[in-house]
Design an enzyme around this catalytic site. Structure first.
Site, PDB file in Angstrom:
ATOM      1  N   TYR A 138      16.826  45.935 -27.143  1.00 52.77           N
ATOM      2  CA  TYR A 138      16.541  47.112 -26.430  1.00 52.77           C
ATOM      3  C   TYR A 138      18.018  47.512 -26.014  1.00 52.77           C
ATOM      4  O   TYR A 138      18.860  46.871 -25.626  1.00 52.77           O
ATOM      5  CB  TYR A 138      16.104  46.484 -25.132  1.00 52.77           C
ATOM      6  CG  TYR A 138      15.589  47.388 -24.073  1.00 52.77           C
ATOM      7  CD1 TYR A 138      15.646  48.790 -24.407  1.00 52.77           C
ATOM      8  CD2 TYR A 138      15.271  47.241 -22.821  1.00 52.77           C
ATOM      9  CE1 TYR A 138      15.099  49.574 -23.495  1.00 52.77           C
ATOM     10  CE2 TYR A 138      14.689  48.052 -21.863  1.00 52.77           C
ATOM     11  CZ  TYR A 138      14.561  49.281 -22.254  1.00 52.77           C
ATOM     12  OH  TYR A 138      14.300  50.265 -21.297  1.00 52.77           O
ATOM     13  N   LYS A 166      14.387  49.150 -29.736  1.00 51.88           N
ATOM     14  CA  LYS A 166      13.672  50.090 -28.420  1.00 51.88           C
ATOM     15  C   LYS A 166      14.897  50.715 -28.167  1.00 51.88           C
ATOM     16  O   LYS A 166      15.811  50.278 -27.422  1.00 51.88           O
ATOM     17  CB  LYS A 166      13.234  49.208 -27.284  1.00 51.88           C
ATOM     18  CG  LYS A 166      12.780  50.306 -26.141  1.00 51.88           C
ATOM     19  CD  LYS A 166      12.134  49.537 -24.968  1.00 51.88           C
ATOM     20  CE  LYS A 166      11.816  50.481 -23.880  1.00 51.88           C
ATOM     21  NZ  LYS A 166      11.110  49.965 -22.645  1.00 51.88           N
TER      22      LYS A 166
END
Length: 293
Positions: A138, A166
């Site tokens: 992330y 992400k």
């Protein structure tokens, strides 16, 4: 084109709370089921920022994973957020999530301490080595204070269990550079720029607005992947006010208010977050109603 390991559309799910502020596990399962059955999600991300991970305990996080796994079964991937700014603690949460039945792990860049890129590599590698679960990195420097640099991502991609990113950095050219050099599956971490990321090779979205727009966003992604670009962009433009409007206040707070507006109560947020102001909420409710979601 084969489907990515976590599917194409995942929602970073809010954590339902009871009136007195406890985690509502029954409602957690019901919301996960709703997101899969009604909003066509391929996966559910729990214990992320939208899930109020800074204010839930480790034991609550484990129970949330279990509740969602039980609710969705094999119908959707369950990805557990385990990222912290302490490598040892992150590994503990990774083990806990694996034992609770998670299908994958979302691991954010260590925040606040601003580690070097070498430290980031060591951190992610240690977490990836700790379980057999696939990992989605992330990258959200606006919250963590430190980006994952392009060369760092390319090096991390050599690890067999680091399979996805992400991407909430918003630098599409950098993302395209990583995708050109690796097999990492890139998911947009910013709902509104999903088409831009798809255009350079992204595979999907880990969304917040998808509590409301999931079915329509899946249509956008599917059409784009199939080459029906005009259709994808037409649908995207119809729902764009929701994709941006949900962030007029902190995402989790606006989602909780919006769900309650639609008759699906999930409680309030824990401090220090606060619910949207009446003006913010009414504006967002109007957007939801006009978009007919």
């Amino acid at each position: 084109m084969s489907a990515p390991v976590f599917g194409r559309l995942l929602t970073a799910m809010v954590t339902p709370m009871t009136f007195d502020g406890a985690v509502d596990l029954r409602r957690t399962g019901e919301l996960a089921h709703k997101l899969v059955e009604e909003q066509n999600n391929d996966g559910i991300v729990v214990n992320g920022t939208t899930g109020e991970s800074p204010t839930t305990t480790d034991s609550e996080k484990a129970e949330i994973v279990k509740a969602v796994v039980e609710a969705v079964g094999s119908d959707a991937a369950v990805v557990a957020g385990v990222g912290t700014n302490d490598t040892a603690h992150t590994i503990e949460l990774a083990h806990q999530a694996a034992e609770a039945g998670a299908d994958g792990l979302l691991v954010v860049t260590p925040y606040y301490s601003k580690p070097s890129q070498a430290g980031i590599i060591e951190h992610f590698t240690a977490v990836a080595d700790a379980t057999d679960l696939p990992i989605m990195l992330y990258d959200i420097p606006g919250r963590t204070g430190t980006p994952i640099e392009t060369k760092t991502l390319i090096e991390l991609a050599d690890h067999a269990r680091i399979v996805a990113v992400k991407d909430a950095k918003g630098l599409v050219v950098e993302s395209a550079t990583v995708m050109a050099s690796t097999t990492l599956a890139y998911y947009s971490g910013d709902d509104a720029i999903t088409p831009a990321l798809l255009s350079v090779g992204g595979v999907g979205l880990v969304g917040t607005s998808t509590h409301f727009t999931g079915r329509r966003m899946h249509e956008v992604i599917d059409a784009y992947v199939d080459g029906r670009i005009d259709e994808a962009l037409s649908t995207y433009r119809e729902i764009l006010p929701v994709l941006t409007g949900v962030f007029a206040a902190q995402g989790a707070t606006m989602v909780k208010a919006g769900l309650a507006h639609q008759g699906f109560t999930v409680g309030r947020v824990r401090p220090p977050q606060t619910m949207p102001t009446p003006e913010q909420a009414e504006t967002f409710f109007g957007v939801l109603d006009r978009t007919q979601l």
